[in-house]
Scaffold this active site. Sequence first.
Site, PDB file in Angstrom:
ATOM      1  N   PHE A 149      -3.216  -8.571  -6.388  1.00 25.75           N
ATOM      2  CA  PHE A 149      -4.055  -7.593  -7.089  1.00 25.75           C
ATOM      3  C   PHE A 149      -4.121  -7.817  -8.589  1.00 25.75           C
ATOM      4  O   PHE A 149      -5.022  -7.314  -9.256  1.00 25.75           O
ATOM      5  CB  PHE A 149      -3.543  -6.164  -6.826  1.00 25.75           C
ATOM      6  CG  PHE A 149      -2.228  -5.821  -7.490  1.00 25.75           C
ATOM      7  CD1 PHE A 149      -2.167  -5.471  -8.835  1.00 25.75           C
ATOM      8  CD2 PHE A 149      -1.042  -5.839  -6.765  1.00 25.75           C
ATOM      9  CE1 PHE A 149      -0.961  -5.158  -9.450  1.00 25.75           C
ATOM     10  CE2 PHE A 149       0.174  -5.524  -7.366  1.00 25.75           C
ATOM     11  CZ  PHE A 149       0.209  -5.179  -8.706  1.00 25.75           C
ATOM     12  N   LYS A 174      -9.322 -14.137   0.848  1.00 31.48           N
ATOM     13  CA  LYS A 174      -8.908 -12.783   1.191  1.00 31.48           C
ATOM     14  C   LYS A 174      -8.659 -12.080  -0.134  1.00 31.48           C
ATOM     15  O   LYS A 174      -7.623 -12.264  -0.773  1.00 31.48           O
ATOM     16  CB  LYS A 174      -7.646 -12.772   2.035  1.00 31.48           C
ATOM     17  CG  LYS A 174      -7.135 -11.362   2.333  1.00 31.48           C
ATOM     18  CD  LYS A 174      -5.717 -11.392   2.860  1.00 31.48           C
ATOM     19  CE  LYS A 174      -5.138  -9.990   3.023  1.00 31.48           C
ATOM     20  NZ  LYS A 174      -4.965  -9.272   1.739  1.00 31.48           N
ATOM     21  N   CYS A 283       3.242 -12.561 -13.184  1.00 29.34           N
ATOM     22  CA  CYS A 283       4.422 -13.355 -12.854  1.00 29.34           C
ATOM     23  C   CYS A 283       4.922 -14.147 -14.059  1.00 29.34           C
ATOM     24  O   CYS A 283       5.988 -14.750 -13.992  1.00 29.34           O
ATOM     25  CB  CYS A 283       4.136 -14.286 -11.683  1.00 29.34           C
ATOM     26  SG  CYS A 283       2.837 -15.496 -11.988  1.00 29.34           S
ATOM     27  N   GLU A 384      12.258  -8.595  -9.503  1.00 28.41           N
ATOM     28  CA  GLU A 384      10.992  -8.390 -10.195  1.00 28.41           C
ATOM     29  C   GLU A 384      10.558  -6.934 -10.070  1.00 28.41           C
ATOM     30  O   GLU A 384      10.396  -6.419  -8.962  1.00 28.41           O
ATOM     31  CB  GLU A 384       9.914  -9.308  -9.611  1.00 28.41           C
ATOM     32  CG  GLU A 384       8.600  -9.249 -10.378  1.00 28.41           C
ATOM     33  CD  GLU A 384       7.593 -10.271  -9.848  1.00 28.41           C
ATOM     34  OE1 GLU A 384       7.187 -11.148 -10.617  1.00 28.41           O
ATOM     35  OE2 GLU A 384       7.237 -10.174  -8.658  1.00 28.41           O
TER      36      GLU A 384
END
Length: 503
Positions: A149, A174, A283, A384
Amino acid sequence: MKRMKYCVGGEWKDSKTDKWMEVTDSSTGEVIAEVPCCTAEEVDEAIAAAHAAFPAWSAMSISKRTQMMFKWRNVLVEHLDELTVLCSKELGKNLAEARGDVLKAIEPTEFACSVPFASQGNASLQVTTGFDTATYRVPLGVVAGIVPFNFPAMIPWGWMVPLAIATGNTVVLKAASMTPLTSMRILELFYEEAGFPKGVVNLVTCSRQESEMFLTDPRIQAVTFVGTTNVGKHIYSVAAAHGKRVQAQCEAKNHALVLEDCDLESSVNAIINSTYGCAGMRCMALPAIVVQESIADRFVALLKKKAEALKVGCSYDPETQLGPVVSAKHKESVCNWIQKGIDEGATLVLDGRDIVVPGYENGYFVGPTILDNVKPGMSVGDCEIFGPVTVIKRVKNFEEGLAIMNANRFANGSVIFTSSGYYAREFEMRTDGGMVGINVGIPVPSAYFPFSGNKDSFYGDQHVLGLDGIRFYTRAKTVTKHWYDEESRKKAMDTWEGTVERI
């Protein structure tokens, strides 16, 4: 509110699903669209369309494909402002961050225009007497892209599509169900204004159950994924077992080592940008700061001062510096992590859980948060969080700091702030991080270099972008040729047909 469609063979179609997924304006909490959880039959239809489009697209000359990529790059530039606002609204990035998201889709598209050069093979004449050998890079076939996302423009339309199609493959995306609108709008432009052949790129939104088809369907030759480590491991193991290539870009817990000889003001500025940019939902965020004890108090005080000064607000307000996170559920997750850090014994220096933005009370806001004195073994320092939360780990010296950083299971990026050439070089050589920053808070390379995470941050053989990306989307075809002359016709053929010679 709009009900969105899925795209197969260049046509947008109404889904027959009875399950719809909400897309919200992250700043207001308002539902702005619904996307279908496409059925297995609809996902199969998308794969079939990409499979049908592959022969003609891969047979098109590389010159023509490159010309289309040049045109496509210009279309994206023309729609930069529109795509920026759309990305900002559905995700929550401020306008500068959202604009960067789109620009990071344009940059790899520009790199893809170099495919006639970057995808060249190699050749040698007279490898043995009368035999020539050449290696070509040829496309794979259908590639599946499974998208997170947090970068609705850059990841599908930068990391995945440009190099895949420039090298002659077709694609099924996707899209992320929480942030699909930017990617869908880009696909509309791909066909309507850039004029690509129908079926070169197809798009569905679906659940994990339907996307499992990508891992096993024999028509799909490669899977490229960005998301959590557990899912990445699953995709890698299943898809590879079915003979597919895999790129699985996974989680991170990037660390920075701040030494006492650093430029403190500049270092804190870089860390503010990297740890709170995109609300920490990237990230390559820098959420874990390993600080030398001799400057730790000053560092934390300055970090807190600058974090408190950040303007938190509606993502598409030009003055906003820190926008909301993507959803109510994600806000709850981030806040739970903050509480877990407190429960584990960390010192709460700055708490962003109760922030309220006037006029946007239903938005998904989390303010800058700082947890100090995070010790080894605390999960808040190892896992994370994916939010605007900074954890501080205090160390005595370089060696202790490097050891703490390398002990982490993730190794996407790592950074050092120092004025010492010696320590910078030692860090560069010895850090486990795949992308290394020397006084650079976000060491994301340009598209001409690979995005090169290590350890549990990546599963696969070739990273995204750079020449790694070219190799991932192509396979080698090595051709050995021989033409008979009068002399060679008379020779008896040996086991190796003349391809082995000795003096």
